[in-house]
Design a protein around this motif. Structure first.
Motif, PDB file in Angstrom:
ATOM      1  N   VAL A  87      -0.984  88.599  15.189  1.00 32.69           N
ATOM      2  CA  VAL A  87      -0.538  87.198  15.182  1.00 32.69           C
ATOM      3  C   VAL A  87       0.380  86.903  13.987  1.00 32.69           C
ATOM      4  O   VAL A  87       1.477  86.372  14.173  1.00 32.69           O
ATOM      5  N   PRO A  88      -0.002  87.245  12.740  1.00 35.75           N
ATOM      6  CA  PRO A  88       0.949  87.008  11.646  1.00 35.75           C
ATOM      7  C   PRO A  88       2.251  87.808  11.803  1.00 35.75           C
ATOM      8  O   PRO A  88       3.328  87.317  11.453  1.00 35.75           O
ATOM      9  N   PHE A  89       2.174  89.002  12.356  1.00 35.97           N
ATOM     10  CA  PHE A  89       3.374  89.805  12.595  1.00 35.97           C
ATOM     11  C   PHE A  89       4.321  89.078  13.542  1.00 35.97           C
ATOM     12  O   PHE A  89       5.527  88.990  13.281  1.00 35.97           O
ATOM     13  N   VAL A  90       3.785  88.574  14.636  1.00 32.89           N
ATOM     14  CA  VAL A  90       4.601  87.877  15.627  1.00 32.89           C
ATOM     15  C   VAL A  90       5.247  86.635  15.020  1.00 32.89           C
ATOM     16  O   VAL A  90       6.437  86.376  15.211  1.00 32.89           O
ATOM     17  N   VAL A  91       4.477  85.892  14.255  1.00 36.82           N
ATOM     18  CA  VAL A  91       4.972  84.628  13.712  1.00 36.82           C
ATOM     19  C   VAL A  91       5.937  84.864  12.541  1.00 36.82           C
ATOM     20  O   VAL A  91       7.059  84.338  12.536  1.00 36.82           O
ATOM     21  N   PHE A  92       5.517  85.657  11.560  1.00 34.41           N
ATOM     22  CA  PHE A  92       6.307  85.777  10.335  1.00 34.41           C
ATOM     23  C   PHE A  92       7.391  86.850  10.403  1.00 34.41           C
ATOM     24  O   PHE A  92       8.483  86.650   9.872  1.00 34.41           O
ATOM     25  N   GLN A  96       8.518  84.407  16.106  1.00 37.34           N
ATOM     26  CA  GLN A  96       8.151  83.716  17.333  1.00 37.34           C
ATOM     27  C   GLN A  96       7.136  82.621  17.019  1.00 37.34           C
ATOM     28  O   GLN A  96       6.393  82.720  16.044  1.00 37.34           O
ATOM     29  N   PRO A  97       7.108  81.587  17.837  1.00 36.86           N
ATOM     30  CA  PRO A  97       6.218  80.461  17.539  1.00 36.86           C
ATOM     31  C   PRO A  97       4.743  80.826  17.724  1.00 36.86           C
ATOM     32  O   PRO A  97       4.394  81.652  18.566  1.00 36.86           O
ATOM     33  N   LEU A  98       3.917  80.193  16.929  1.00 35.45           N
ATOM     34  CA  LEU A  98       2.468  80.325  17.060  1.00 35.45           C
ATOM     35  C   LEU A  98       2.037  79.538  18.287  1.00 35.45           C
ATOM     36  O   LEU A  98       2.463  78.402  18.477  1.00 35.45           O
ATOM     37  N   LYS A  99       1.214  80.139  19.118  1.00 31.85           N
ATOM     38  CA  LYS A  99       0.785  79.485  20.351  1.00 31.85           C
ATOM     39  C   LYS A  99      -0.718  79.246  20.331  1.00 31.85           C
ATOM     40  O   LYS A  99      -1.473  80.025  19.747  1.00 31.85           O
ATOM     41  N   LEU A 100      -1.116  78.179  20.969  1.00 33.27           N
ATOM     42  CA  LEU A 100      -2.532  77.858  21.074  1.00 33.27           C
ATOM     43  C   LEU A 100      -3.291  78.963  21.808  1.00 33.27           C
ATOM     44  O   LEU A 100      -4.472  79.200  21.542  1.00 33.27           O
ATOM     45  N   ASP A 101      -2.614  79.669  22.686  1.00 34.15           N
ATOM     46  CA  ASP A 101      -3.257  80.775  23.408  1.00 34.15           C
ATOM     47  C   ASP A 101      -3.759  81.853  22.455  1.00 34.15           C
ATOM     48  O   ASP A 101      -4.723  82.550  22.765  1.00 34.15           O
ATOM     49  N   TYR A 102      -3.117  82.022  21.301  1.00 32.81           N
ATOM     50  CA  TYR A 102      -3.599  83.001  20.304  1.00 32.81           C
ATOM     51  C   TYR A 102      -4.993  82.614  19.823  1.00 32.81           C
ATOM     52  O   TYR A 102      -5.839  83.474  19.604  1.00 32.81           O
TER      53      TYR A 102
END
Length: 119
Positions: A87-92, A96-102
């Motif tokens: 998750v931090p890899f995807v975002v930072f 890509q945007p942080l999603k509630l699905d995470y």
């Protein structure tokens, strides 16, 4: 004695798997950002080189962890750590945007961790 020798097996396993997952995540996904203009085989070779470091940490993590943990516990622990690193890899890193699905996926994995470690 060093701090490492004093750590419980679970913490040694978590630390090694966490570091391993950083390398794994970069090996599997960073080429999508950094090597998008290169042929796939170049990305594969570079990813393979990065994955070597992942295995140098993952194999000892599982060998250490298996002294106290079951294979099912090791696998669920690995999956929970993977999402925690991803998750931090995807975002930072990938931007890509942080999603509630995470969050929902994370809660499902926490449930899996609970059920596999509750006994």
């Amino acid at each position: 004695m060093s701090l490492w020798t004093e750590l419980p097996v679970l913490w040694k396993t978590v630390l090694l798997l966490s570091a391993s997952n950083v390398f794994m995540t970069f090996a599997w996904y960073a080429h999508l950002k950094n090597l998008a203009d290169k042929p796939w085989w170049i990305a594969a070779l570079i990813s393979w080189g990065i994955a070597l470091f992942e295995y140098l940490l993952q194999v000892p993590a599982n060998r250490i962890g298996h002294t106290d943990l079951t294979l099912a516990q090791l696998k669920i622990l690995q999956e929970a750590i993977t999402l925690t690193v991803f998750v931090p890899f995807v975002v930072f890193y990938m931007g890509q945007p942080l999603k509630l699905d995470y969050l929902w996926a994370g809660l499902c994995l926490l449930g899996a961790v609970y059920f596999i470690f509750r006994s």
